[in-house]
Design a protein around this motif. Structure first.
Motif, mmCIF file in Angstrom:
data_model
loop_
_atom_site.group_PDB
_atom_site.id
_atom_site.type_symbol
_atom_site.label_atom_id
_atom_site.label_comp_id
_atom_site.label_asym_id
_atom_site.label_seq_id
_atom_site.Cartn_x
_atom_site.Cartn_y
_atom_site.Cartn_z
ATOM 1 N N ALA A 167 15.853 6.920 -10.907
ATOM 2 C CA ALA A 167 17.182 7.448 -10.627
ATOM 3 C C ALA A 167 17.531 7.208 -9.160
ATOM 4 C CB ALA A 167 17.235 8.930 -10.938
ATOM 5 N N PRO A 168 18.802 6.954 -8.849
ATOM 6 C CA PRO A 168 19.227 6.752 -7.451
ATOM 7 C C PRO A 168 19.031 8.023 -6.632
ATOM 8 C CG PRO A 168 20.933 6.069 -9.008
ATOM 9 C CD PRO A 168 19.923 6.843 -9.785
ATOM 10 N N PRO A 169 19.088 7.902 -5.311
ATOM 11 C CA PRO A 169 18.988 9.095 -4.458
ATOM 12 C C PRO A 169 20.032 10.149 -4.817
ATOM 13 C CG PRO A 169 18.777 7.112 -3.127
ATOM 14 C CD PRO A 169 19.175 6.664 -4.510
ATOM 15 N N VAL A 170 19.684 11.394 -4.536
ATOM 16 C CA VAL A 170 20.539 12.534 -4.852
ATOM 17 C C VAL A 170 21.310 12.959 -3.603
ATOM 18 C CG1 VAL A 170 20.572 14.959 -5.550
ATOM 19 C CG2 VAL A 170 19.007 13.351 -6.673
ATOM 20 N N THR A 171 22.601 13.179 -3.750
ATOM 21 C CA THR A 171 23.419 13.710 -2.661
ATOM 22 C C THR A 171 23.495 15.228 -2.742
ATOM 23 O OG1 THR A 171 24.751 11.691 -2.689
ATOM 24 C CG2 THR A 171 25.675 13.593 -1.523
ATOM 25 N N LYS A 172 23.682 15.740 -3.964
ATOM 26 C CA LYS A 172 23.766 17.176 -4.179
ATOM 27 C C LYS A 172 23.074 17.513 -5.490
ATOM 28 C CE LYS A 172 27.095 20.961 -4.741
ATOM 29 N NZ LYS A 172 28.532 21.323 -4.829
ATOM 30 N N GLU A 173 22.066 18.362 -5.421
ATOM 31 C CA GLU A 173 21.320 18.742 -6.623
ATOM 32 C C GLU A 173 22.242 19.359 -7.662
ATOM 33 O OE1 GLU A 173 18.319 18.142 -7.478
ATOM 34 O OE2 GLU A 173 17.441 17.411 -5.599
ATOM 35 N N ALA A 226 11.563 -4.661 -2.015
ATOM 36 C CA ALA A 226 10.800 -3.949 -3.039
ATOM 37 C C ALA A 226 11.659 -2.990 -3.841
ATOM 38 C CB ALA A 226 9.641 -3.185 -2.391
ATOM 39 N N SER A 227 12.951 -2.892 -3.525
ATOM 40 C CA SER A 227 13.832 -2.014 -4.291
ATOM 41 C C SER A 227 15.253 -2.546 -4.261
ATOM 42 C CB SER A 227 13.793 -0.581 -3.734
ATOM 43 O OG SER A 227 14.398 -0.506 -2.464
ATOM 44 N N GLU A 228 16.028 -2.121 -5.261
ATOM 45 C CA GLU A 228 17.426 -2.568 -5.378
ATOM 46 C C GLU A 228 18.203 -1.543 -6.177
ATOM 47 O OE1 GLU A 228 19.001 -5.089 -4.107
ATOM 48 O OE2 GLU A 228 20.456 -5.939 -5.500
ATOM 49 N N LEU A 229 19.335 -1.101 -5.646
ATOM 50 C CA LEU A 229 20.232 -0.203 -6.362
ATOM 51 C C LEU A 229 21.295 -1.036 -7.056
ATOM 52 C CD1 LEU A 229 20.411 2.440 -3.553
ATOM 53 C CD2 LEU A 229 20.000 3.068 -5.944
ATOM 54 N N THR A 230 21.374 -0.928 -8.383
ATOM 55 C CA THR A 230 22.327 -1.723 -9.154
ATOM 56 C C THR A 230 22.407 -1.168 -10.576
ATOM 57 O OG1 THR A 230 22.964 -3.986 -9.696
ATOM 58 C CG2 THR A 230 20.653 -3.437 -9.987
ATOM 59 N N TRP A 231 23.140 -1.854 -11.448
ATOM 60 C CA TRP A 231 23.257 -1.430 -12.845
ATOM 61 C C TRP A 231 21.956 -1.727 -13.596
ATOM 62 C CZ3 TRP A 231 27.056 1.724 -13.459
ATOM 63 C CH2 TRP A 231 28.223 1.575 -12.720
ATOM 64 N N ASP A 232 21.591 -0.847 -14.527
ATOM 65 C CA ASP A 232 20.270 -0.942 -15.153
ATOM 66 C C ASP A 232 20.112 -2.112 -16.115
ATOM 67 O OD1 ASP A 232 21.506 -0.129 -17.564
ATOM 68 O OD2 ASP A 232 20.869 1.948 -17.361
ATOM 69 N N GLY A 282 0.797 -1.219 0.000
ATOM 70 C CA GLY A 282 0.000 0.000 0.000
ATOM 71 C C GLY A 282 0.827 1.264 0.000
ATOM 72 N N VAL A 283 2.000 1.203 -0.660
ATOM 73 C CA VAL A 283 2.925 2.341 -0.707
ATOM 74 C C VAL A 283 3.138 2.751 -2.161
ATOM 75 C CG1 VAL A 283 5.256 3.154 -0.169
ATOM 76 C CG2 VAL A 283 4.070 1.621 1.420
ATOM 77 N N ASP A 284 3.105 4.046 -2.423
ATOM 78 C CA ASP A 284 3.338 4.542 -3.775
ATOM 79 C C ASP A 284 4.805 4.417 -4.156
ATOM 80 O OD1 ASP A 284 0.672 5.248 -4.051
ATOM 81 O OD2 ASP A 284 0.994 7.282 -3.295
ATOM 82 N N GLU A 285 5.054 4.499 -5.458
ATOM 83 C CA GLU A 285 6.426 4.514 -5.964
ATOM 84 C C GLU A 285 7.191 5.665 -5.326
ATOM 85 O OE1 GLU A 285 8.946 2.778 -7.266
ATOM 86 O OE2 GLU A 285 7.899 2.399 -9.166
ATOM 87 N N TRP A 286 8.487 5.417 -5.074
ATOM 88 C CA TRP A 286 9.310 6.481 -4.495
ATOM 89 C C TRP A 286 9.359 7.668 -5.452
ATOM 90 C CZ3 TRP A 286 15.012 7.615 -4.976
ATOM 91 C CH2 TRP A 286 15.426 8.531 -3.996
ATOM 92 N N GLU A 287 9.175 8.864 -4.910
ATOM 93 C CA GLU A 287 9.119 10.067 -5.732
ATOM 94 C C GLU A 287 10.493 10.677 -5.981
ATOM 95 O OE1 GLU A 287 6.408 12.721 -3.842
ATOM 96 O OE2 GLU A 287 4.629 11.527 -4.371
ATOM 97 N N GLY A 288 11.524 10.069 -5.444
ATOM 98 C CA GLY A 288 12.859 10.617 -5.610
ATOM 99 C C GLY A 288 13.239 11.494 -4.430
ATOM 100 N N GLY A 289 14.505 11.849 -4.353
ATOM 101 C CA GLY A 289 14.975 12.678 -3.251
ATOM 102 C C GLY A 289 16.347 12.248 -2.785
ATOM 103 N N ASP A 290 16.678 12.602 -1.551
ATOM 104 C CA ASP A 290 18.001 12.292 -1.032
ATOM 105 C C ASP A 290 18.011 10.913 -0.376
ATOM 106 O OD1 ASP A 290 16.735 12.632 1.426
ATOM 107 O OD2 ASP A 290 17.630 14.597 1.804
ATOM 108 N N TRP A 291 19.177 10.554 0.177
ATOM 109 C CA TRP A 291 19.341 9.216 0.765
ATOM 110 C C TRP A 291 18.472 9.040 2.006
ATOM 111 C CZ3 TRP A 291 21.957 5.505 -1.802
ATOM 112 C CH2 TRP A 291 22.758 5.924 -2.869
ATOM 113 N N GLU A 292 18.272 10.095 2.756
ATOM 114 C CA GLU A 292 17.429 10.002 3.948
ATOM 115 C C GLU A 292 15.979 9.729 3.570
ATOM 116 O OE1 GLU A 292 16.247 12.598 7.958
ATOM 117 O OE2 GLU A 292 17.686 13.391 6.498
#
Length: 430
Positions: A298-304, A271-277, A170-180
């Protein structure tokens, strides 16, 4: 995608090859011959790794190549990945590498710096068409000042998600953002699953996640000279950043071990995995018929605004520095990399084609089209590829992964992990 057993074999082969290849350096630059006769009858040896399916595709490509260049006979051979490099190691020691080789990024520096690969710079823009290849892609195959490999295909670091598990939680797709925010989202998925699965795994266990954070700060993992772009304090900070998700948010490491050799993501434990596409097809195959699609974000952002991501080659094509027919070999490489016929024949068997003309010829399945769209979507985050991996990089990557597992188990402190990794770097980097 390789099993852990095969990855271990690859590391062992790389270590042995480093010993055998030492001192094998020879001339690696040849100017295109002014007297080159395109109609001269020549024979080239072509070596690649793969299986019977890929072998048949290469056979089809050779037939198409000979329709245009009937005077160039191509003798193909193939082996499994570890066996392929064992064979190359033996040939390198004897000075008789095949004319044209499918090449892996992790071996490019080792063979290039030993003078075993032809510098392709004199052939770029004439025999090898560079128009369909971006400058970022061409730079991937540069060691020192020499271009010793042309990428056939590319991939980028990405975040895969499982829509079926997200709906269940019951959770939407991650909308993006930082690592936190990514950690918070994983926590929501874990809570919503009722204990059936988790939001993801410990992202601090992958050296690539550390690398893109360093790149966002204007640094790097390792320089061209093999110098690390981080100190003990920065590595400790990275590993400590995973403390919150290791506390009940991510999949327990014991559950990961129980499904080995599969991973947590393709076992529907996360439900998620960071790896090569380019791992998507393997994930879908592992998940089974109940799962028909994946999300690619896209992976989490450290610096915009940082150019933290980059394209790396799934594989390259290189030419032996001792080839007696470098112009004909370059002609074959150009066909295998750039031609629409090659794109149509291979599709995404070698990864998403790096050449625009080959990509136009490829018939992409839905997942491959997703990958293509994803790589287009991250254009503003794509920077120059890092230097070709240092000799011994695979050993360090594996050490990083092993220490990440110990951190996930709670059997080692961050300070001890940092100390062990820097000790390993001292050994590998000499």
């Amino acid at each position: 995608m390789f099993s852990k057993k095969r990855v271990s074999a690859i590391v062992a082969v790389a270590t042995g090859a480093a010993i055998v290849l030492a001192g094998c350096a020879g001339g690696s630059t040849a100017e295109p011959s002014a007297t080159f006769d395109p109609n001269e009858e020549v024979t080239l040896d072509l070596a690649f790794w793969g299986n019977d399916v890929r072998a048949e595709l290469y056979n089809e490509a050779i037939v198409a190549f000979n329709e245009e260049y009937p005077n160039i006979t191509v003798n193909p051979t193939f082996l499994g990945f570890p066996e392929f490099w064992e064979k190359r190691q033996t040939e390198a020691a004897g000075g008789n590498l095949p004319d044209v080789m499918q090449f892996d990024y992790s071996y490019l520096r080792q063979y290039s710096e030993n003078g075993l690969l032809l510098d392709l710079n004199p052939y770029l823009g004439n025999i090898i068409d560079t128009e369909p290849l971006s400058e970022n892609i061409l730079q991937i195959g540069v060691v020192g000042d020499a271009t010793t490999g042309i990428p056939t295909s590319t991939n980028a670091w990405a975040l895969f998600t499982n829509p079926v598990l997200l709906e269940t939680a019951g959770v939407d797709e991650w909308e993006g953002g930082d690592w936190e925010s990514y950690g918070d989202w994983m926590g929501e998925v874990t809570a919503g699953s009722g204990g059936a699965f988790w939001g993801g795994a410990d992202f601090t266990g992958r050296i690539q996640n550390f690398e893109i954070q360093l790149r966002s700060e204007g640094s790097y993992l390792f320089s061209e000279e093999g110098e690390p772009g981080f100190d003990e304090e920065r590595l400790a900070e990275f590993w400590e950043s995973g403390a919150d998700v290791r506390d009940g948010v991510i999949v327990p490491q014991q559950r990961v071990e129980e499904v080995t050799p599969k991973g947590a993501f393709d076992s529907a434990l996360t439900a998620s995995e960071l790896t090569w596409d380019n791992f998507g097809a393997g994930y879908l195959a592992g998940l089974g018929e109940s799962y028909t699609e994946l999300g690619i974000l896209a992976p989490p952002v450290t610096k915009e605004g940082a150019k933290d991501l980059y394209l790396k080659p799934s594989m390259l094509h290189s030419i032996s520095s001792k080839s007696e027919h470098p112009e004909a070999a370059a002609t074959l490489v150009n066909f295998l990399v750039n031609s629409p016929e090659s794109g149509a024949i291979f599709g995404t068997n070698r990864g998403l084609p790096a050449s625009e003309t080959a990509l136009e010829g490829a018939d992409l399945d839905p997942l491959s089209q997703q990958v293509r769209d994803y790589e287009a979507s991250i254009a503003d985050r794509l920077g120059d590829a890092p230097p070709v991996p240092i000799i011994g990089y695979g050993t360090l990557e594996e050490k990083f992964r092993q220490l990440g597992i110990e951190l996930a188990f709670g059997t080692i402190t961050v300070d001890a992990a940092v100390s062990q990794f820097f000790s390993e770097m001292d050994v590998v980097l000499g």
